[in-house]
Structures are given as C-alpha cells and as structure tokens.
Design a protein around this motif. Structure first.
Motif, PDB file in Angstrom:
ATOM      1  N   ARG A 191       0.863  -1.175   0.114  1.00  0.00           N
ATOM      2  CA  ARG A 191       0.040  -0.046   0.052  1.00  0.00           C
ATOM      3  C   ARG A 191       0.854   1.283   0.003  1.00  0.00           C
ATOM      4  O   ARG A 191       2.013   1.160   0.684  1.00  0.00           O
ATOM      5  CB  ARG A 191      -0.894   0.101   1.173  1.00  0.00           C
ATOM      6  CG  ARG A 191      -1.975  -1.159   1.276  1.00  0.00           C
ATOM      7  CD  ARG A 191      -3.071  -0.879   2.212  1.00  0.00           C
ATOM      8  NE  ARG A 191      -2.486  -0.878   3.673  1.00  0.00           N
ATOM      9  CZ  ARG A 191      -2.276  -1.556   4.392  1.00  0.00           C
ATOM     10  NH1 ARG A 191      -2.797  -3.047   4.089  1.00  0.00           N
ATOM     11  NH2 ARG A 191      -1.700  -1.409   5.604  1.00  0.00           N
ATOM     12  N   PRO A 192       0.383   2.238  -0.657  1.00  0.00           N
ATOM     13  CA  PRO A 192       1.209   3.510  -0.839  1.00  0.00           C
ATOM     14  C   PRO A 192       1.723   4.255   0.619  1.00  0.00           C
ATOM     15  O   PRO A 192       2.806   4.604   0.866  1.00  0.00           O
ATOM     16  CB  PRO A 192       0.443   4.573  -1.582  1.00  0.00           C
ATOM     17  CG  PRO A 192      -0.432   3.618  -2.712  1.00  0.00           C
ATOM     18  CD  PRO A 192      -0.716   2.214  -1.814  1.00  0.00           C
ATOM     19  N   LEU A 193       0.717   4.165   1.335  1.00  0.00           N
ATOM     20  CA  LEU A 193       0.764   4.786   2.743  1.00  0.00           C
ATOM     21  C   LEU A 193       1.928   4.116   3.590  1.00  0.00           C
ATOM     22  O   LEU A 193       2.676   4.628   4.107  1.00  0.00           O
ATOM     23  CB  LEU A 193      -0.346   4.652   3.456  1.00  0.00           C
ATOM     24  CG  LEU A 193      -0.334   5.577   4.780  1.00  0.00           C
ATOM     25  CD1 LEU A 193       0.047   6.971   4.581  1.00  0.00           C
ATOM     26  CD2 LEU A 193      -1.736   5.543   5.791  1.00  0.00           C
ATOM     27  N   ALA A 194       1.910   2.580   3.311  1.00  0.00           N
ATOM     28  CA  ALA A 194       2.852   1.701   4.076  1.00  0.00           C
ATOM     29  C   ALA A 194       4.235   2.117   3.722  1.00  0.00           C
ATOM     30  O   ALA A 194       5.398   2.397   4.317  1.00  0.00           O
ATOM     31  CB  ALA A 194       2.597   0.357   3.951  1.00  0.00           C
ATOM     32  N   THR A 195       4.361   2.424   2.194  1.00  0.00           N
ATOM     33  CA  THR A 195       5.586   2.858   1.561  1.00  0.00           C
ATOM     34  C   THR A 195       6.350   3.997   2.147  1.00  0.00           C
ATOM     35  O   THR A 195       7.466   4.292   2.232  1.00  0.00           O
ATOM     36  CB  THR A 195       5.503   2.778  -0.134  1.00  0.00           C
ATOM     37  OG1 THR A 195       4.944   1.418  -0.417  1.00  0.00           O
ATOM     38  CG2 THR A 195       6.831   3.120  -0.567  1.00  0.00           C
TER      39      THR A 195
END
Length: 409
Positions: A191-195
């Motif tokens: 997920r982008p937020l995790a990245t």
C-alpha cells in the motif's frame, strides 16, 4: 557466495553497460542528430534519472512481492526501451527513451542490493559487495571497448541492439538461476501509505541518511569522469574511439583492484575506517588532478594518473558505504537499497552535465570530481561520524538500533 555474486553481478552489470557502452559514440551521435555535445550528454543524465526514479518504485515492490518478479519485469522493460532507441529519429526521442531504459535498468541495481542484505550483513555484506564489484567492474572495463568495436561494423544504434540481446539473456538466466530470497512471511505491505511510512522511518536515521549522501557524492565523482572522459580523451588529446575504450578500461582496472583489496583489508579494519580512508584519498587525488590540469602539467599522463588514483580511492569507498547503510535496515532492505540507489544515480544525474556546461575539458572534469569528493568527506565527518558507528558485526541489544517498523499485508 561466488555463485550468488556471479548471478547478481551480471544483473548489476547491465547498469554500467547501459551507461558506458555508447560513450565512444557520443561525438558521433552529436553530429548525426545535429545537436550539441551538451545535449548528447543529457541522454546520459536521462539514464541516471531513470535509474534513480526506477529504484524508488522497484525497491518497495521487491519488499512486497519478492525479489524475482520485479527484477525480471524491469529487465524486460530495458529490452523494450533498447529496441525503441534503435529507431530514435532525434535527440529528444533518444533522451526520453534513455530515461525509460534507465527505469528498467534500475531493477538490477536495487534488487541485487536487497538480495545481498537478505543474505548478509556487516563485514560479510561489504565482502559480498566487493565480489559484486569484481563482476560488475568488468562492465565499465569492457563496455567502451565493446562499444568501440561495435562501431567498427555498425552505427551507434547497433550498440543498443547488443544491449537488448544482453537483457534477453538476463531474463532467461534470472528465470532459471535466481532463487527467491524474501519469503512471504517477511514481505511488507504494497500500500502506498505503508511505503511512505517506510521511507519516513529510513529518513529519520541520521547515520543512514549521511551514508547514503556520501555514497551518492562518491558516485557523482565517478559519473563526472564517465560523462567527461570521452570528450577529454578524444577531443582534447586526440584519441580515437578504440584508444579511448582501452584507456577507459585501464582506469577501471584500478577501481576493480580496490574493490578486491577491500575484503582483505576488512580482516583488519572496519568498513567505517576503510570508507573514511577511501574518501580522504579520493579528495587528495582529485586535488592533485585539478592542480595539474589547471597548470597544464604532464599532458595526458597528468590527467590520467590522478584519475586512476581517484578511481582506486572510490573503489575503497563504494562497497563500504552501502554495506554500512543497508546493515542498519535489513527489515526494509528493498526500500533502503532504493533510497541508496536513487540518491547515487540522482546526484550523478545532477552532477554529470556540469562537466559539459563548464567546458568538457580536463579542468572542468577535475573540478567537478574534486568538489563532489570534498562534499562527501564533509558529510562523512560531520553527519555520519564514522568513528561513532558501532561495529556492524557486534551483537545488538533489542531496541539499541532504530529500525523501520514492519507493516503486514
């Protein structure tokens, strides 16, 4: 370790081959596409930009989906871009496609570093990276020579046909010989937020950031040499394409020699000590080269010998800075390797055109190399403070070292 180094090395080598193989043709490309030398050098910058951006994307993907799939997909993209470059009608199209080619090339660079961190840390990682440089070091030695020989029988477009064939061979080799080193239970969220959180955690580690910047500035010194050498050797000193390839390869010998001496030196000194020694030595060699160029002393030898000393010093720094940086963040090796690679090639992309802007002569090249290595030394001493770094092979108590928190799928 030798088999792993060989397989990873041929993937990493696609970067130097992509960057260096067409160097003897730069003056010819400028003439054929009716453009300036500085504009042709921007195609090199485009490749470095692609390498930098590609690693920021591919690194986290390799943490989420494993190492093999992003590596093979990126290499396939490189093949497609190489084939399209053969049809480029003008310098703008060539520049855009070189960016795309760089994105595909990024897979080999970032995934190889992540695999090394999956399997090794500390001195073992530095030793493994030195072995990698033995394999990939042959690429800058051979690439301009191969490019020069290709130009005997075909145009510069044939160089990219050869790169496409090499990429196809890598896809086949990776499918057969490269095992997955990141099991599903160790993978992270895509997920982008995790990245973003992962990257935020990495950037809060002062020593890691400092090591990344030092590695980037050291690479900038190397890329300044790569970007300017063909014009200096051929334009200023009158060498032909084949003579340039041989002299460029002779310089790369000293880079390789230092990387292979590194494992021997690691038996007695820490990676931090060797990094400091290489950075100081590079700055001193760069200063001597600039002084000789400014006073027009020594002719071709006055340029070549200090450059060889710079390359030897850079060869000591290059394996140790990444090893120290990646050892701090094994739990997010793909993202950590991506930041490292993006900064290395991003700084290289910013610095390389300066040689052309400043005049494409020995004085311009020497000035850019010296400034890059002096800045690396300043960051190393003021930000990283290598004498304060813990021995990477010493046991670490829980909570002693900051880590990027893992995020489950």
């Amino acid at each position: 370790m030798a088999r792993t180094a060989l397989v990873l090395g041929v993937f990493v080598a696609i970067g130097p081959l992509t960057i260096d193989m067409y160097l003897p043709a730069l003056p010819t490309i400028a003439t054929e596409l009716q453009t300036t030398e500085a504009a042709v050098q921007l195609t090199l910058t485009g490749t470095l930009v692609g390498l930098a951006l590609g690693q920021l994307v591919i690194g986290p993907l390799s943490d989420a989906f494993g190492r093999r799939l992003p590596l093979l997909a990126g290499t396939a993209l490189h093949v497609v871009a190489s084939l399209l470059i053969m049809l480029a009608p003008d310098i703008v199209t060539l520049g855009v496609l070189r960016v795309l080619q760089g994105v595909g090339t990024a897979a080999g660079a970032v995934v190889a570093l992540a695999v090394v961190r999956d399997l090794y840390s500390g001195r073992a990682a530095a030793t493994m990276l030195s072995r990698l440089f033995l394999v990939m070091g042959a690429a800058p030695v051979l690439a301009p020579t191969i490019g020069g020989e290709v130009l005997r029988v075909t145009s510069w477009r044939g160089v990219f046909a050869l790169l496409a064939l090499y990429g196809v061979a890598l896809v086949v080799l990776g499918s057969i010989a490269l095992r997955e080193t990141l099991p599903p239970e160790r993978r992270r969220s895509s997920r982008p937020l995790a990245t973003v959180r992962t990257y935020g955690g990495l950037l809060r580690d002062r020593a890691y950031v400092g090591l990344v910047v030092v590695a980037g500035l050291t690479m900038a010194g190397l890329f300044s040499y790569v970007a300017g050498s063909s014009f200096v050797y051929q334009g200023e000193f009158g060498l032909d394409e084949q003579q340039f390839g041989l002299l460029f390869g002779a310089g790369a010998f000293w880079l390789i020699a230092a990387t292979q001496l590194n494992p021997v030196l690691l038996r007695r000194w820490s990676p931090a000590t060797l990094l400091l020694a290489g950075t100081v030595g590079g700055a001193l060699a760069g200063a001597s080269g600039l002084a000789l160029a400014a006073t027009s002393t020594g002719g071709l030898l006055g340029v070549v010998l200090p450059l060889w000393a710079v390359l030897f010093a850079v060869g000591l720094a290059l394996p140790n800075a990444p090893a120290l940086a990646l050892t701090r963040h094994g739990e997010a090796a793909g993202a950590a390797a991506a930041v490292l690679g993006a900064v290395q090639f991003g700084v290289g992309a910013l610095v390389s055109p300066l040689v052309g802007v400043l005049g494409n002569d020995a004085l311009a090249m020497g000035a850019v190399i010296l400034v890059a290595l002096l800045l690396a030394l300043v960051v190393l001493v003021t930000v990283v403070r290598p004498w304060r770094l813990a021995d990477p092979d010493a046991p670490v108590a829980p909570g002693e070292r900051e880590a990027v928190p893992a995020t489950a799928h």
